[in-house]
Design an enzyme around this catalytic site. Structure first.
Site, PDB file in Angstrom:
ATOM      1  N   GLU A  79       0.842  -1.188   0.000  1.00  0.00           N
ATOM      2  CA  GLU A  79       0.000   0.000   0.000  1.00  0.00           C
ATOM      3  C   GLU A  79       0.881   1.243   0.000  1.00  0.00           C
ATOM      4  O   GLU A  79       0.403   2.348   0.201  1.00  0.00           O
ATOM      5  CB  GLU A  79      -0.942  -0.004   1.191  1.00  0.00           C
ATOM      6  CG  GLU A  79      -0.245  -0.116   2.534  1.00  0.00           C
ATOM      7  CD  GLU A  79      -1.209  -0.076   3.696  1.00  0.00           C
ATOM      8  OE1 GLU A  79      -1.842   0.983   3.872  1.00  0.00           O
ATOM      9  OE2 GLU A  79      -1.337  -1.083   4.409  1.00  0.00           O
ATOM     10  N   CYS A 111      -3.418  -3.538   4.677  1.00  0.00           N
ATOM     11  CA  CYS A 111      -2.562  -4.613   5.214  1.00  0.00           C
ATOM     12  C   CYS A 111      -3.061  -6.003   4.843  1.00  0.00           C
ATOM     13  O   CYS A 111      -2.470  -7.003   5.255  1.00  0.00           O
ATOM     14  CB  CYS A 111      -2.462  -4.494   6.729  1.00  0.00           C
ATOM     15  SG  CYS A 111      -1.776  -2.931   7.244  1.00  0.00           S
ATOM     16  N   HIS A 233      -2.352  -9.786  12.469  1.00  0.00           N
ATOM     17  CA  HIS A 233      -1.761  -8.585  11.878  1.00  0.00           C
ATOM     18  C   HIS A 233      -1.348  -7.704  13.062  1.00  0.00           C
ATOM     19  O   HIS A 233      -2.144  -7.504  13.983  1.00  0.00           O
ATOM     20  CB  HIS A 233      -2.790  -7.870  10.991  1.00  0.00           C
ATOM     21  CG  HIS A 233      -2.396  -6.458  10.683  1.00  0.00           C
ATOM     22  ND1 HIS A 233      -1.179  -6.146  10.114  1.00  0.00           N
ATOM     23  CD2 HIS A 233      -3.024  -5.269  10.911  1.00  0.00           C
ATOM     24  CE1 HIS A 233      -1.078  -4.845   9.987  1.00  0.00           C
ATOM     25  NE2 HIS A 233      -2.181  -4.283  10.464  1.00  0.00           N
TER      26      HIS A 233
HETATM   27  P1  HMG Z   1      -2.747   7.219  21.225  1.00  0.00           P
HETATM   28  O1  HMG Z   1      -3.831   8.203  21.340  1.00  0.00           O
HETATM   29  O2  HMG Z   1      -1.365   7.701  21.019  1.00  0.00           O
HETATM   30  O3  HMG Z   1      -2.624   6.301  22.497  1.00  0.00           O
HETATM   31  O4  HMG Z   1      -3.164   6.252  20.051  1.00  0.00           O
HETATM   32  P2  HMG Z   1      -3.677   5.965  23.669  1.00  0.00           P
HETATM   33  O5  HMG Z   1      -3.939   7.170  24.472  1.00  0.00           O
HETATM   34  O6  HMG Z   1      -4.837   5.186  23.105  1.00  0.00           O
HETATM   35  O7  HMG Z   1      -2.756   4.998  24.530  1.00  0.00           O
HETATM   36  C1  HMG Z   1      -2.320   3.781  24.033  1.00  0.00           C
HETATM   37  C2  HMG Z   1      -2.188   2.810  25.207  1.00  0.00           C
HETATM   38  O8  HMG Z   1      -1.116   3.243  26.059  1.00  0.00           O
HETATM   39  C3  HMG Z   1      -3.437   2.742  26.111  1.00  0.00           C
HETATM   40  O9  HMG Z   1      -3.583   1.385  26.499  1.00  0.00           O
HETATM   41  C4  HMG Z   1      -3.031   3.590  27.319  1.00  0.00           C
HETATM   42  O10 HMG Z   1      -3.715   3.250  28.511  1.00  0.00           O
HETATM   43  C5  HMG Z   1      -1.541   3.223  27.414  1.00  0.00           C
HETATM   44  P3  HMG Z   1      -4.959   0.594  26.182  1.00  0.00           P
HETATM   45  O11 HMG Z   1      -6.013   1.291  26.916  1.00  0.00           O
HETATM   46  O12 HMG Z   1      -5.151   0.710  24.670  1.00  0.00           O
HETATM   47  O13 HMG Z   1      -4.673  -0.781  26.618  1.00  0.00           O
HETATM   48  N1  HMG Z   1      -0.737   4.195  28.171  1.00  0.00           N
HETATM   49  C6  HMG Z   1       0.262   3.822  29.009  1.00  0.00           C
HETATM   50  N2  HMG Z   1       0.705   2.605  29.380  1.00  0.00           N
HETATM   51  C7  HMG Z   1       1.766   2.559  30.248  1.00  0.00           C
HETATM   52  N3  HMG Z   1       2.335   3.674  30.785  1.00  0.00           N
HETATM   53  C8  HMG Z   1       1.920   4.896  30.434  1.00  0.00           C
HETATM   54  C9  HMG Z   1       0.832   5.015  29.518  1.00  0.00           C
HETATM   55  N4  HMG Z   1       0.159   6.057  28.962  1.00  0.00           N
HETATM   56  C10 HMG Z   1      -0.792   5.534  28.133  1.00  0.00           C
HETATM   57  N5  HMG Z   1       2.512   5.978  30.961  1.00  0.00           N
HETATM   58  C11 HMG Z   1      -3.005   4.563  18.403  1.00  0.00           C
HETATM   59  C12 HMG Z   1      -2.678   4.949  19.833  1.00  0.00           C
HETATM   60  C13 HMG Z   1      -2.619   3.109  18.182  1.00  0.00           C
HETATM   61  C14 HMG Z   1      -4.518   4.727  18.158  1.00  0.00           C
HETATM   62  C15 HMG Z   1      -2.208   5.495  17.426  1.00  0.00           C
HETATM   63  O14 HMG Z   1      -0.852   5.239  17.569  1.00  0.00           O
HETATM   64  C16 HMG Z   1      -2.606   5.319  15.975  1.00  0.00           C
HETATM   65  O15 HMG Z   1      -3.517   5.977  15.509  1.00  0.00           O
HETATM   66  N6  HMG Z   1      -1.897   4.403  15.227  1.00  0.00           N
HETATM   67  C17 HMG Z   1      -2.230   4.108  13.819  1.00  0.00           C
HETATM   68  C18 HMG Z   1      -3.501   3.304  13.690  1.00  0.00           C
HETATM   69  C19 HMG Z   1      -3.376   1.865  14.133  1.00  0.00           C
HETATM   70  O16 HMG Z   1      -2.299   1.330  14.287  1.00  0.00           O
HETATM   71  N7  HMG Z   1      -4.532   1.180  14.278  1.00  0.00           N
HETATM   72  C20 HMG Z   1      -4.556  -0.222  14.628  1.00  0.00           C
HETATM   73  C21 HMG Z   1      -5.786  -0.952  14.068  1.00  0.00           C
HETATM   74  S1  HMG Z   1      -6.045  -0.650  12.339  1.00  0.00           S
HETATM   75  C22 HMG Z   1      -4.844  -1.647  11.545  1.00  0.00           C
HETATM   76  O17 HMG Z   1      -4.245  -2.477  12.152  1.00  0.00           O
HETATM   77  C23 HMG Z   1      -4.584  -1.389  10.091  1.00  0.00           C
HETATM   78  C24 HMG Z   1      -3.304  -0.653   9.794  1.00  0.00           C
HETATM   79  O18 HMG Z   1      -2.195  -1.521   9.960  1.00  0.00           O
HETATM   80  C25 HMG Z   1      -3.317  -0.076   8.375  1.00  0.00           C
HETATM   81  C26 HMG Z   1      -3.606  -0.995   7.222  1.00  0.00           C
HETATM   82  O19 HMG Z   1      -4.442  -1.886   7.252  1.00  0.00           O
HETATM   83  O20 HMG Z   1      -3.022  -0.719   6.176  1.00  0.00           O
HETATM   84  C27 HMG Z   1      -3.087   0.521  10.713  1.00  0.00           C
END
Ligand code: HMG
Length: 393
Positions: A79, A111, A233
């Protein structure tokens, strides 16, 4: 006829950023990235590597002369391709030296692309049992500097040979799949970074797993007890766990839970130090599982959950073959990962900002620091120029 994975290997670029240093530079608590997201290192592609070279390097490591003669179909899942018209498969075909009597093309569904390629390859082998198919999964994940998705970037490629009587894993025929038109993650042609609705994408990933798992159970009559491990994935290593845990706790015995969760940890070791490689991520996870787990016996069933935003999901399965361990390149893979060079956040930012000319002018790139045999050496008249250094030796 038994059809499946005869060979599998990966290539990741030789540079990485430490997630704790990235967190500090962004004013984030490091534990958020290492524990909350579950990532230790993020692979960074130098300017001399793109999706073509990453895939070509993965294939070069994997194929022998007999494979090169037998492969008559090259399917390239990506992609983050380099051309809207010419497929990356055609470049790899030449760089690796494959037989000219071959079909070569590129496919895309976020993906999910490589999984689509593997299922297509199965059909090709069913009709042409003596041939082999090269499936390539190669991507550079880019969300942008300082963006919420930045910590879930990565770069790398997986190459798979699909054949009859495979040495590593027979892919079973029952499979469950699901498509739904959603905007959780997308990248319009004018943008070199992805757009994402992060929280929504997490929710959809989980819903897709639940949907295809339920569908698969109904089709196959199998349950968690029939699986040694499940691979996912892996956009970041906490993601698969978020999808798996609720269903596993609701349906699995204590023994199932222990076995599958323990194997999940083994399946994410490579992804934890590479990051999201999009369409190759599931297969990097499969490699991690197979190469970290001495105890997985031949005959074990492995479940595979593929998810590509937009979105398409699929759950399918494979059975490990006798002596499969002897056909993996575990030592080479582990050495490759540990020989990488850590770069500072500043260096990563400067690499991220580099751009090839878009006005037809010529640029020559210095590949002396790139240890990969196949590199991008420049661009002239809007054409990328590649080299296979092994041919020059
Ligand atoms: P974010 O807003 O940076 O993070 O987004 P958050 O606030 O959701 O925190 C993440 C986790 O860290 C949470 O844990 C927090 O509690 C924890 P959870 O509640 O999820 O278990 N946290 C801590 N833990 C320990 N110590 C601390 C601390 N502070 C917070 N001090 C997000 C995270 C993944 C959404 C962002 O990085 C993002 O948008 N990434 C890109 C999208 C993505 O990867 N999506 C995954 C599903 S879609 C997919 O897999 C397809 C894809 O590969 C693309 C394709 O298909 O081509 C993306």
């Amino acid at each position: 006829m038994k059809i499946g994975i005869d060979k599998i290997g990966f290539y990741v670029p030789n540079l990485y950023v430490d997630m704790r240093e990235l967190a500090t530079a962004r004013g984030i608590e490091p534990d958020k990235l290492t524990i909350g997201i579950g990532q230790e290192k993020m692979a960074v592609a130098p300017f001399t590597q793109d999706t073509v070279t990453l895939a070509a390097n993965a294939a070069l490591n994997l194929l022998d002369e007999a494979d090169k003669k037998a492969i008559d179909l090259i399917i390239f899942g990506t992609e983050s391709g380099i051309d809207q018209s010419k497929s990356a498969a055609v470049y790899v075909h030449e760089l690796v030296g494959l037989a000219s009597a071959a079909r070569s093309f590129e496919i895309k569904q976020a993906c999910y692309g490589a999984t689509a390629g593997i299922q297509m390859a199965k059909g090709h082998i069913a009709l042409n049992p003596d041939s082999k198919v090269l499936v390539l999964a190669s991507d550079i994940a880019r969300y942008g500097l300082n963006s919420p998705g930045e910590s879930t970037q990565g770069a790398g490629a997986v190459a798979l040979v699909i054949s009859a009587d495979p040495k590593i894993m027979v892919l079973e025929d029952k499979s469950a799949y699901h498509t739904l038109d959603i905007m959780d993650f997308w990248r319009p042609s004018y943008s070199d970074t992805a757009f994402v609705d992060g929280k929504f994408s997490n929710e959809q990933y989980i819903l897709f797993f639940e949907t295809v798992w339920k569908q698969y159970r109904a089709k196959s009559g199998l349950a968690f007890k029939d699986f040694e491990a499940l691979c996912f994935h892996v956009p970041y290593t906490k993601m698969g766990l978020k999808a798996l845990k609720p269903t596993l706790q609701a349906e699995g015995t204590k023994e199932d839970q222990e076995r599958i969760l323990e194997n999940y940890q083994k399946s994410i070791q490579y992804n934890k130090v590479v990051g999201n490689i999009y369409t190759g991520s599931l297969y990097l996870s499969l490699l991690s599982l197979l190469e970290q787990t001495a105890g997985l016996e031949a005959g074990s069933r492995i479940g595979l959950f593929s998810y590509g935003s937009g979105a398409v999901g699929e759950f399918f399965t494979g059975i490990l073959q006798p002596d499969y361990q002897n056909h993996l390149n575990s030592t080479q893979h582990k050495n490759h990962l540990s020989a990488r060079r850590k770069i500072s956040v500043e260096e990563y930012e400067s690499i991220f900002r580099q751009e090839l000319p878009i006005d037809g002018s010529t640029i020559e790139l210095d590949t002396s620091k790139d240890l990969a045999p196949i590199c991008l050496v420049g661009m002239t008249e809007n054409k990328r120029q590649y080299v296979n250094k092994q041919r020059m030796a």
